[in-house]
Design an enzyme around this catalytic site. Structure first.
Site, PDB file in Angstrom:
ATOM      1  N   HIS A 177      61.188 -19.388   6.575  1.00 58.48           N
ATOM      2  CA  HIS A 177      61.701 -19.014   5.238  1.00 58.48           C
ATOM      3  C   HIS A 177      63.222 -19.192   5.117  1.00 58.48           C
ATOM      4  O   HIS A 177      63.996 -18.256   5.147  1.00 58.48           O
ATOM      5  CB  HIS A 177      61.257 -17.624   4.803  1.00 58.48           C
ATOM      6  CG  HIS A 177      61.361 -16.515   5.803  1.00 58.48           C
ATOM      7  ND1 HIS A 177      62.497 -16.258   6.537  1.00 58.48           N
ATOM      8  CD2 HIS A 177      60.443 -15.569   6.148  1.00 58.48           C
ATOM      9  CE1 HIS A 177      62.293 -15.206   7.302  1.00 58.48           C
ATOM     10  NE2 HIS A 177      61.054 -14.776   7.091  1.00 58.48           N
ATOM     11  N   LEU A 226      64.080  -7.195   0.637  1.00 57.27           N
ATOM     12  CA  LEU A 226      62.841  -7.873   0.295  1.00 57.27           C
ATOM     13  C   LEU A 226      61.944  -7.951   1.526  1.00 57.27           C
ATOM     14  O   LEU A 226      62.403  -8.267   2.634  1.00 57.27           O
ATOM     15  CB  LEU A 226      63.124  -9.282  -0.232  1.00 57.27           C
ATOM     16  CG  LEU A 226      63.673  -9.377  -1.663  1.00 57.27           C
ATOM     17  CD1 LEU A 226      64.173 -10.784  -1.943  1.00 57.27           C
ATOM     18  CD2 LEU A 226      62.617  -8.981  -2.670  1.00 57.27           C
ATOM     19  N   ALA A 227      60.669  -7.666   1.332  1.00 58.77           N
ATOM     20  CA  ALA A 227      59.745  -7.589   2.453  1.00 58.77           C
ATOM     21  C   ALA A 227      58.790  -8.774   2.525  1.00 58.77           C
ATOM     22  O   ALA A 227      58.006  -8.883   3.461  1.00 58.77           O
ATOM     23  CB  ALA A 227      58.934  -6.292   2.369  1.00 58.77           C
ATOM     24  N   ASP A 244      54.404 -16.362   2.009  1.00 60.13           N
ATOM     25  CA  ASP A 244      54.875 -15.173   2.738  1.00 60.13           C
ATOM     26  C   ASP A 244      54.324 -13.912   2.064  1.00 60.13           C
ATOM     27  O   ASP A 244      55.020 -12.906   1.925  1.00 60.13           O
ATOM     28  CB  ASP A 244      56.404 -15.127   2.802  1.00 60.13           C
ATOM     29  CG  ASP A 244      56.921 -14.152   3.855  1.00 60.13           C
ATOM     30  OD1 ASP A 244      56.115 -13.666   4.676  1.00 60.13           O
ATOM     31  OD2 ASP A 244      58.132 -13.853   3.841  1.00 60.13           O
ATOM     32  N   ASN A 302      66.473 -16.924   4.056  1.00 59.86           N
ATOM     33  CA  ASN A 302      66.152 -15.520   4.281  1.00 59.86           C
ATOM     34  C   ASN A 302      66.033 -15.247   5.778  1.00 59.86           C
ATOM     35  O   ASN A 302      65.392 -15.996   6.510  1.00 59.86           O
ATOM     36  CB  ASN A 302      64.835 -15.151   3.588  1.00 59.86           C
ATOM     37  CG  ASN A 302      64.939 -15.277   2.077  1.00 59.86           C
ATOM     38  OD1 ASN A 302      64.291 -16.121   1.463  1.00 59.86           O
ATOM     39  ND2 ASN A 302      65.758 -14.458   1.471  1.00 59.86           N
ATOM     40  N   GLY A 303      66.665 -14.166   6.237  1.00 57.51           N
ATOM     41  CA  GLY A 303      66.605 -13.823   7.649  1.00 57.51           C
ATOM     42  C   GLY A 303      67.491 -14.696   8.516  1.00 57.51           C
ATOM     43  O   GLY A 303      67.191 -14.906   9.692  1.00 57.51           O
ATOM     44  N   ASP A 361      58.985 -17.844  -5.083  1.00 60.12           N
ATOM     45  CA  ASP A 361      58.552 -16.852  -6.075  1.00 60.12           C
ATOM     46  C   ASP A 361      59.602 -16.591  -7.139  1.00 60.12           C
ATOM     47  O   ASP A 361      59.348 -15.890  -8.113  1.00 60.12           O
ATOM     48  CB  ASP A 361      58.154 -15.537  -5.389  1.00 60.12           C
ATOM     49  CG  ASP A 361      59.285 -14.906  -4.590  1.00 60.12           C
ATOM     50  OD1 ASP A 361      60.358 -15.514  -4.478  1.00 60.12           O
ATOM     51  OD2 ASP A 361      59.072 -13.792  -4.058  1.00 60.12           O
ATOM     52  N   GLY A 362      60.805 -17.157  -6.976  1.00 60.82           N
ATOM     53  CA  GLY A 362      61.887 -16.921  -7.934  1.00 60.82           C
ATOM     54  C   GLY A 362      62.676 -15.669  -7.643  1.00 60.82           C
ATOM     55  O   GLY A 362      63.668 -15.393  -8.336  1.00 60.82           O
TER      56      GLY A 362
END
Length: 370
Positions: free
Chosen positions: A208, A298-299, A264, A211-212, A239-240
């Site tokens: 991803h 965000l998870a 995800d 992110n991360g 997902d925006g």
């Protein structure tokens, strides 16, 4: 069976023609128009989508190790046009992960459900600072022996594993494990040089993207630039919420056919707003946005991969590129040549879409399931 008068997705573009198949595709192209063929009426015919990074949906999670949860997930994916998926586990203790591997190994696909294409181990070989929604107490140093035990428990179907390359022993882990499956960089604080060392050691993917991991800065380009320079494939949650539409367009232009769409998704996918769990941690979904409860972290997402494809197109990614990124590109990441393409000899996993990308039919191994 035959389908005629379709716009068939082949070699990155749509061409008019038909397709013939049983459980495998036997012919593609012109001259397949017969009276008994299903008339696609000029609609798009694409390979079934492949979601290589999805944890959960409909209240069930692949990490739970519950046999009764797997058919629920399988049917959820298939109903939306995902014909193959990689159950994706969280950062958990080895006994819990082992149970999940056994459950996935023993799963028998229902007739109206998607196929397991392999396992994705997102954890536990991650770093503390960029763990995101991964449970800190379950983090583990990169451990090739542990990986091989889990792979054996899965029946040898682990196709993807994430590692933070700055962790002690990570490069040795990558050299070993990359011979068995695709190694991805993620949940990491790695700088550019460390990430490049990981790619040179055998890693070939990024989990991803954006992110991360550290941001892309002009004097500190980090994992993102390293992935580009190394020719790695990269995942994107479209997902925006996780990525701004402009950055989604930019990533497509930067990575081209190396771009892979993922959902995800969490157990809140397909469910109403409310409180859920992820890897033993509480999460809250509000207006489709899932975060660790009480935080802004965000998870994961609440979307189906088909939603991600549609949103990518709405954000300005060409349809052909979005379809490729949700079909053939993920198949290449998990080293599967039998899915993700409309080609003779490939599995007859097909999705029929109208001009608005509404789902009209889904076939898995040649059998129509919707």
């Amino acid at each position: 069976m035959r389908i005629k008068n379709a716009r068939i997705f082949q070699n990155g573009s749509f061409v008019p023609g038909g397709i013939e198949f049983d459980d495998k595709i036997t012919a593609v192209g012109a001259g397949l128009d017969t009276e008994d063929a299903l008339d696609a009426e000029g609609r798009y015919l694409i390979p079934g989508l492949i979601d290589i990074h999805t944890h959960a949906a409909m209240g069930e999670d692949a990490s739970d190790g519950k046999p009764e949860g797997m058919p629920v997930l399988s049917r959820y994916y298939a109903a939306g046009g995902v014909t193959s998926w990689c159950p994706t586990t969280m950062t958990l203790k080895e006994p819990v992960l082992t149970q999940a591997m056994h459950t996935i190994r023993n799963f028998v696909r229902p007739a109206d459900g998607a196929k397991v294409a392999g396992v994705n181990l997102e954890g536990p070989f991650l770093c503390y600072a960029k763990r995101g929604a991964q449970a800190a107490e379950n983090l583990h140093a990169p451990d090739a022996a542990m990986f091989h035990r889990l792979d054996e428990a899965s029946g040898g179907i682990v196709r993807l594993v994430t590692v933070a390359p700055e962790e002690p022993g990570a490069l040795e882990f990558i050299r070993d494990v990359s011979r068995t499956c695709t190694v991805s960089i993620g949940h990491t604080t790695a700088d550019y040089d460390t990430a490049m060392a990981a790619y040179q050691a055998g890693a070939s993917h990024a989990t991803h993207l954006f992110n991360g991991m550290p941001s892309l800065l002009h004097r500190a380009p980090g994992v993102i630039a390293a992935a580009c320079d190394a020719g790695a494939s990269v995942e994107l949650i479209t997902d925006g919420l996780h990525i701004h539409p402009s950055v989604i367009r930019l990533t497509h232009k930067l990575f081209g056919e190396k771009l892979v769409l993922i959902s995800d998704s969490l157990r809140c996918a397909g469910m109403p707003d409310g409180d859920y769990t992820l890897g033993g941690q509480p999460i809250t979904m509000k207006n489709g946005r899932a975060t660790l409860t009480g935080t802004d972290t965000l998870a994961g997402s609440s979307i189906h991969l088909m939603d991600g494809l549609r949103r990518s197109v709405s954000f300005g990614v060409p349809l052909e590129a979005a379809v490729y990124a949700a079909t053939e590109a993920p198949a290449k990441v998990i080293r599967r040549s039998d899915i993700g393409r409309l080609a003779v000899g490939c599995c007859a996993d097909l999705v029929l879409l109208d001009s608005q990308l509404n789902l009209k039919a889904v076939f898995i191994d040649g059998q129509r399931i919707s």
